[in-house]
Design a protein around this motif. Structure first.
Motif, PDB file in Angstrom:
ATOM      1  N   GLN A  11      -3.248   4.946  -5.393  1.00  0.00           N
ATOM      2  CA  GLN A  11      -2.681   3.919  -4.522  1.00  0.00           C
ATOM      3  C   GLN A  11      -2.939   2.515  -5.055  1.00  0.00           C
ATOM      4  OE1 GLN A  11      -4.845   5.693  -1.178  1.00  0.00           O
ATOM      5  NE2 GLN A  11      -2.948   5.576  -0.020  1.00  0.00           N
ATOM      6  N   LEU A  53       0.853  -1.176   0.000  1.00  0.00           N
ATOM      7  CA  LEU A  53       0.000   0.000   0.000  1.00  0.00           C
ATOM      8  C   LEU A  53       0.887   1.223   0.000  1.00  0.00           C
ATOM      9  CD1 LEU A  53      -2.844   1.203   0.248  1.00  0.00           C
ATOM     10  CD2 LEU A  53      -2.473   1.292   2.705  1.00  0.00           C
ATOM     11  N   LYS A  71       1.791   4.994   0.492  1.00  0.00           N
ATOM     12  CA  LYS A  71       1.304   6.029   1.388  1.00  0.00           C
ATOM     13  C   LYS A  71       0.842   7.246   0.595  1.00  0.00           C
ATOM     14  CE  LYS A  71       2.440   8.625   5.525  1.00  0.00           C
ATOM     15  NZ  LYS A  71       3.444   8.935   6.540  1.00  0.00           N
ATOM     16  N   TYR A  72      -0.386   7.695   0.882  1.00  0.00           N
ATOM     17  CA  TYR A  72      -0.926   8.865   0.198  1.00  0.00           C
ATOM     18  C   TYR A  72      -0.301  10.110   0.801  1.00  0.00           C
ATOM     19  CZ  TYR A  72      -4.304  12.020  -1.888  1.00  0.00           C
ATOM     20  OH  TYR A  72      -4.892  12.997  -2.624  1.00  0.00           O
ATOM     21  N   PRO A  85      -8.661   8.181  -2.597  1.00  0.00           N
ATOM     22  CA  PRO A  85      -7.604   7.319  -2.038  1.00  0.00           C
ATOM     23  C   PRO A  85      -8.141   6.373  -0.964  1.00  0.00           C
ATOM     24  CG  PRO A  85      -6.782   9.537  -2.288  1.00  0.00           C
ATOM     25  CD  PRO A  85      -8.249   9.607  -2.607  1.00  0.00           C
TER      26      PRO A  85
END
Length: 333
Positions: free
Chosen positions: A98, A22, A24-25, A180
């Protein structure tokens, strides 16, 4: 009753696709992301699959909204059918940055990873998240892996098909229209009281779902069937109403706005939007009505609820007390 709850939750969560990691936003920005360019013809609209809705067909734009069932091979075929009819110059998919790696996903590798999904891979996937968000995301990932093992189909096939069809059309653009995933998970979690969170986690961890049947997946193209499943869950666990509001209604608004922006930014737009069937009614409801000021609040995570602050402080003071007690007994008997 619990297997019904788990099955519809699994249909809800498979809208989010499994990734190896995943990302990271890091910044808030417009939900629309034009990422690839190729081009389009100008054929008129012909008969469409029953899962497709002609959302707009006038001098300004032609927009087709295709509702899909994730993990359904028929939905993958529907994408190709609509592309052949519409000849789009823009395609919007229900993904965010993402999850864009899903478009290049190797189906065989994913199925192999799903069969060997272990604690190490789970830890790697949720790295960098706080405990509760990480736990919720871990449950999503485990669900994807379980469904893939049961059906022998990797998730997001309809989005990959849309991506590959787009590359065949000169000048066609691909847009990522979803919010997101970290924002959605955080907003869903923080919408719950501590009691509601306990109810949701209890039902998700104790439910005993029936094995999924490929032949049953197409039922989720029936909007009335999907609505009935949602009503069944919320009757059994009322807290799911808040979760569905964040996962479904809020994202309907974001997707509708993204589709509006897609139409606005493309010259002579012929747009295909590929989304989960559960989002179709909401997008139809909100399309053409969303403004930027309506969307901005949906892209931010609200402050942590007071009970999380209390829990964190409680755990910290408990830790200090245990350390103090240990040294007190060590030195003073």
């Amino acid at each position: 009753m619990r297997y019904q709850t788990c099955n519809i939750v699994r249909q809800l969560v498979v809208r989010y696709k499994f990734e190896d990691q995943l990302f990271k936003y890091q910044r808030i920005c417009s939900p629309v992301w034009p990422i690839i360019t190729r081009g389009a013809g100008d054929n008129s609209i012909s008969p469409l699959p029953s899962s497709a809705t002609l959302l707009q067909n006038d001098k300004d734009a032609k927009v087709v909204l295709l509702g899909t069932v994730h993990f359904s091979k028929q939905s993958v075929q529907d994408v190709t059918e609509v592309v052949n009819v519409l000849k789009p110059n823009a395609i919007l998919v229900e993904l965010c940055r993402q999850r864009v790696s899903l478009l290049e996903l190797d189906d065989k590798k994913f199925l192999e990873d799903a069969k060997n999904f272990d604690a190490k891979k789970l830890k790697q996937a949720v790295k960098g998240q706080n405990f509760v968000s990480g736990m919720l995301h871990a449950m999503l990932l485990k669900t994807y892996a379980d469904i893939a093992k049961e059906l022998g189909v990797a998730p997001g096939g309809e989005f990959r098909r849309a991506y590959h069809e787009m590359k065949k059309i000169p000048g066609c653009k691909l847009f990522l229209g979803d919010r997101p995933i970290q924002i959605t998970i955080a907003r869903a979690f923080q919408s719950l009281s501590v009691l509601e969170l306990g109810q949701v986690l209890y039902h998700l961890t104790t439910a005993n779902p029936k094995p999924l049947d490929k032949s049953q997946l197409e039922k989720y193209k029936d909007k009335d069937y999907v609505q009935a499943q949602f009503e069944q869950i919320t009757k059994e666990v009322p807290a799911f109403k808040k979760i569905f509001h964040v996962f479904v209604d809020e994202r309907d608004r974001c997707l509708a706005f993204s589709l509006q922006e897609c139409v606005r930014t493309v010259e002579k737009p012929r747009v295909l939007a590929v989304v989960g069937m559960g989002h179709v009614d909401g997008i139809i409801k909100y399309y053409g009505k969303m403004k930027q000021e309506d969307i901005v609040p949906l892209l931010f995570v609200p402050p942590r609820p007071y009970y999380m602050v209390l829990i964190r402080k409680g755990l910290r003071f408990t830790f200090y007390f245990l350390v103090f007690s240990f040294f007190y007994r060590l030195f003073f008997g």
